[in-house]
Design a protein around this motif. Structure first.
Motif, mmCIF file in Angstrom:
data_model
loop_
_atom_site.group_PDB
_atom_site.id
_atom_site.type_symbol
_atom_site.label_atom_id
_atom_site.label_comp_id
_atom_site.label_asym_id
_atom_site.label_seq_id
_atom_site.Cartn_x
_atom_site.Cartn_y
_atom_site.Cartn_z
ATOM 1 N N TRP A 164 94.905 98.177 107.384
ATOM 2 C CA TRP A 164 95.589 97.033 107.983
ATOM 3 C C TRP A 164 95.620 97.078 109.500
ATOM 4 C CZ3 TRP A 164 96.024 92.621 105.763
ATOM 5 C CH2 TRP A 164 95.996 92.566 104.378
ATOM 6 N N SER A 165 95.691 98.274 110.076
ATOM 7 C CA SER A 165 95.627 98.339 111.543
ATOM 8 C C SER A 165 94.236 97.942 112.022
ATOM 9 C CB SER A 165 96.011 99.733 112.046
ATOM 10 O OG SER A 165 95.086 100.708 111.594
ATOM 11 N N GLY A 166 93.194 98.302 111.266
ATOM 12 C CA GLY A 166 91.841 97.897 111.624
ATOM 13 C C GLY A 166 91.644 96.398 111.499
ATOM 14 N N ARG A 167 92.149 95.833 110.418
ATOM 15 C CA ARG A 167 92.027 94.385 110.239
ATOM 16 C C ARG A 167 92.758 93.633 111.341
ATOM 17 N NH1 ARG A 167 93.383 94.924 103.854
ATOM 18 N NH2 ARG A 167 91.270 95.433 103.158
ATOM 19 N N ALA A 168 93.984 94.062 111.635
ATOM 20 C CA ALA A 168 94.768 93.373 112.670
ATOM 21 C C ALA A 168 94.102 93.508 114.037
ATOM 22 C CB ALA A 168 96.188 93.938 112.702
ATOM 23 N N ALA A 169 93.599 94.691 114.345
ATOM 24 C CA ALA A 169 92.925 94.891 115.636
ATOM 25 C C ALA A 169 91.709 93.977 115.747
ATOM 26 C CB ALA A 169 92.512 96.358 115.792
ATOM 27 N N PHE A 170 90.936 93.869 114.665
ATOM 28 C CA PHE A 170 89.753 93.009 114.693
ATOM 29 C C PHE A 170 90.145 91.545 114.878
ATOM 30 C CE2 PHE A 170 86.594 90.346 112.583
ATOM 31 C CZ PHE A 170 85.468 90.694 113.310
ATOM 32 N N LEU A 171 91.150 91.100 114.131
ATOM 33 C CA LEU A 171 91.563 89.694 114.227
ATOM 34 C C LEU A 171 92.083 89.358 115.618
ATOM 35 C CD1 LEU A 171 93.260 89.144 110.761
ATOM 36 C CD2 LEU A 171 91.046 88.286 111.565
ATOM 37 N N ILE A 172 92.738 90.297 116.257
ATOM 38 C CA ILE A 172 93.236 90.052 117.616
ATOM 39 C C ILE A 172 92.082 90.098 118.619
ATOM 40 C CG2 ILE A 172 94.697 91.011 119.442
ATOM 41 C CD1 ILE A 172 96.649 91.874 117.246
ATOM 42 N N ALA A 173 91.074 90.930 118.356
ATOM 43 C CA ALA A 173 89.947 91.051 119.288
ATOM 44 C C ALA A 173 89.018 89.837 119.245
ATOM 45 C CB ALA A 173 89.150 92.323 118.979
ATOM 46 N N VAL A 174 88.994 89.121 118.137
ATOM 47 C CA VAL A 174 88.057 87.985 118.006
ATOM 48 C C VAL A 174 88.318 86.904 119.056
ATOM 49 C CG1 VAL A 174 87.378 86.069 116.499
ATOM 50 C CG2 VAL A 174 87.391 88.407 115.626
ATOM 51 N N PRO A 175 89.564 86.421 119.244
ATOM 52 C CA PRO A 175 89.744 85.396 120.277
ATOM 53 C C PRO A 175 89.402 85.887 121.677
ATOM 54 C CG PRO A 175 91.859 85.981 119.285
ATOM 55 C CD PRO A 175 90.800 86.666 118.511
ATOM 56 N N VAL A 176 89.588 87.170 121.928
ATOM 57 C CA VAL A 176 89.214 87.731 123.228
ATOM 58 C C VAL A 176 87.698 87.638 123.404
ATOM 59 C CG1 VAL A 176 89.223 89.811 124.653
ATOM 60 C CG2 VAL A 176 91.206 89.275 123.220
ATOM 61 N N ALA A 177 86.965 88.003 122.370
ATOM 62 C CA ALA A 177 85.499 87.932 122.442
ATOM 63 C C ALA A 177 85.020 86.494 122.559
ATOM 64 C CB ALA A 177 84.892 88.594 121.206
ATOM 65 N N VAL A 178 85.674 85.588 121.826
ATOM 66 C CA VAL A 178 85.291 84.175 121.906
ATOM 67 C C VAL A 178 85.481 83.678 123.329
ATOM 68 C CG1 VAL A 178 85.946 81.845 121.172
ATOM 69 C CG2 VAL A 178 85.683 83.667 119.472
ATOM 70 N N HIS A 179 86.600 84.046 123.930
ATOM 71 C CA HIS A 179 86.840 83.625 125.310
ATOM 72 C C HIS A 179 85.787 84.211 126.243
ATOM 73 C CE1 HIS A 179 88.524 83.569 129.345
ATOM 74 N NE2 HIS A 179 89.122 82.455 128.960
ATOM 75 N N CYS A 180 85.495 85.489 126.071
ATOM 76 C CA CYS A 180 84.499 86.130 126.944
ATOM 77 C C CYS A 180 83.150 85.417 126.840
ATOM 78 C CB CYS A 180 84.335 87.602 126.578
ATOM 79 S SG CYS A 180 85.681 88.656 127.137
ATOM 80 N N LEU A 181 82.697 85.166 125.626
ATOM 81 C CA LEU A 181 81.378 84.560 125.451
ATOM 82 C C LEU A 181 81.357 83.096 125.842
ATOM 83 C CD1 LEU A 181 80.322 86.229 122.101
ATOM 84 C CD2 LEU A 181 79.209 86.492 124.321
ATOM 85 N N TYR A 182 82.387 82.352 125.464
ATOM 86 C CA TYR A 182 82.379 80.913 125.703
ATOM 87 C C TYR A 182 82.736 80.585 127.156
ATOM 88 C CZ TYR A 182 83.453 75.964 125.183
ATOM 89 O OH TYR A 182 83.478 74.603 125.327
ATOM 90 N N ALA A 183 83.759 81.237 127.668
ATOM 91 C CA ALA A 183 84.240 80.889 129.005
ATOM 92 C C ALA A 183 83.471 81.594 130.111
ATOM 93 C CB ALA A 183 85.722 81.213 129.114
ATOM 94 N N LEU A 184 83.035 82.823 129.866
ATOM 95 C CA LEU A 184 82.411 83.614 130.926
ATOM 96 C C LEU A 184 80.933 83.885 130.696
ATOM 97 C CD1 LEU A 184 85.336 86.161 131.284
ATOM 98 C CD2 LEU A 184 84.957 84.060 132.597
ATOM 99 N N GLY A 185 80.533 84.026 129.446
ATOM 100 C CA GLY A 185 79.131 84.293 129.138
ATOM 101 C C GLY A 185 78.724 85.716 129.499
ATOM 102 N N TRP A 186 77.433 85.941 129.417
ATOM 103 C CA TRP A 186 76.851 87.261 129.745
ATOM 104 C C TRP A 186 76.798 87.385 131.260
ATOM 105 C CZ3 TRP A 186 75.063 91.398 126.915
ATOM 106 C CH2 TRP A 186 74.266 92.308 127.592
#
Length: 194
Positions: free
Chosen positions: A104-126
Motif C-alpha cells: 500500500w505504501s508503494g501504491r500510494a507513492a505511485f499514485l501521488i507521483a503520477v500527477p507530478v510526472a504529468v505536470h513535468c511532461l505536459y507543462a515543462l517537457g524534456w
C-alpha cells in the motif's frame, strides 16, 4: 524388445515434460516494456510543446510548490519500501502486516507521483538546459520504465531470489535522485513554502 509385465502403469496422457529452468527470454518482456515506457515518455516530453502549467491546487503559491510537496509525500511513502522489504525477506524483525505496508505504501507513492510526472511532461517537457535538469528528465522517464518492469516481474513465478530486490532497489534509488533534483532543489532554492 522386452516388456516388464510388473512395471507400474502410467496414466494417459503420460507425464508432461520436465520443468525447465529459468528462460532468459522471459525477462526480455519486462525489459522491453521498461524501455518502451521510458523512451515513450521521453519522446513525448521532447516533441510536446511545454504548456507552462498543468495544474495547481488551492492553498499553494505555485505549481512548483505543489509538485515539490506531492513529490515529497511520494518520497516519504517510498521510504517504507526498503524497510518493509527487509522485513518481508526476514532481514529485519517486523509485524505481520509488513506485506500490506509494502504494497500500500508503494501504491500510494505511485499514485501521488503520477500527477507530478504529468505536470513535468505536459507543462515543462524534456529539458536539458543544465545538468540537474537533464538528469531529472532522464531519471524521471527511467523511473516509470523501471517501475513498469518491476510490476511485470511481480507476476512471474520462479524468479531468481536476487532479481526483485535488485529492481526494487533500483526503482527506489532512481526515485530518490529524482526527488533530490526537483523537490529538494526547489525547497533549498525558494524556501519551504506552500
Amino acid at each position: 524388445m522386452t516388456v516388464d509385465p510388473n512395471a507400474a502403469t502410467q496414466g494417459f496422457p503420460g507425464p508432461g515434460p520436465a520443468p525447465r529452468g529459468p528462460r532468459p527470454a522471459r525477462y526480455l518482456v519486462p525489459a522491453l516494456v521498461a524501455a518502451a515506457v521510458a523512451l515513450g515518455l521521453g519522446a513525448y516530453g521532447r516533441v510536446h510543446d511545454p504548456a507552462g502549467t498543468a495544474f495547481n491546487l488551492a492553498g499553494f503559491s505555485s505549481t512548483g510548490a505543489v509538485k515539490s510537496w506531492l513529490a515529497s509525500a511520494a518520497m516519504l511513502l517510498a521510504l517504507a519500501q526498503p524497510v518493509s522489504a527487509l522485513m518481508l525477506y526476514g532481514k529485519l524483525p517486523g509485524p505481520a502486516w509488513a506485506g500490506g505496508l509494502h504494497r500500500w505504501s508503494g501504491r500510494a507513492a505511485f499514485l501521488i507521483a503520477v500527477p507530478v510526472a504529468v505536470h513535468c511532461l505536459y507543462a515543462l517537457g524534456w529539458q536539458t538546459y543544465e545538468t540537474r535538469v537533464m538528469w531529472h528528465s532522464v531519471l524521471g522517464c527511467f523511473f516509470f520504465g523501471a517501475f513498469s518492469a518491476k510490476m511485470l516481474l511481480l507476476r512471474w513465478e520462479r524468479l531468481p531470489g536476487w532479481l526483485l530486490p535488485l529492481v526494487g532497489g533500483l526503482v527506489f534509488a532512481v526515485l530518490t535522485v529524482v526527488w533530490l533534483t526537483s523537490a529538494l532543489w526547489f525547497f533549498r532554492t525558494f524556501g519551504v513554502t506552500t
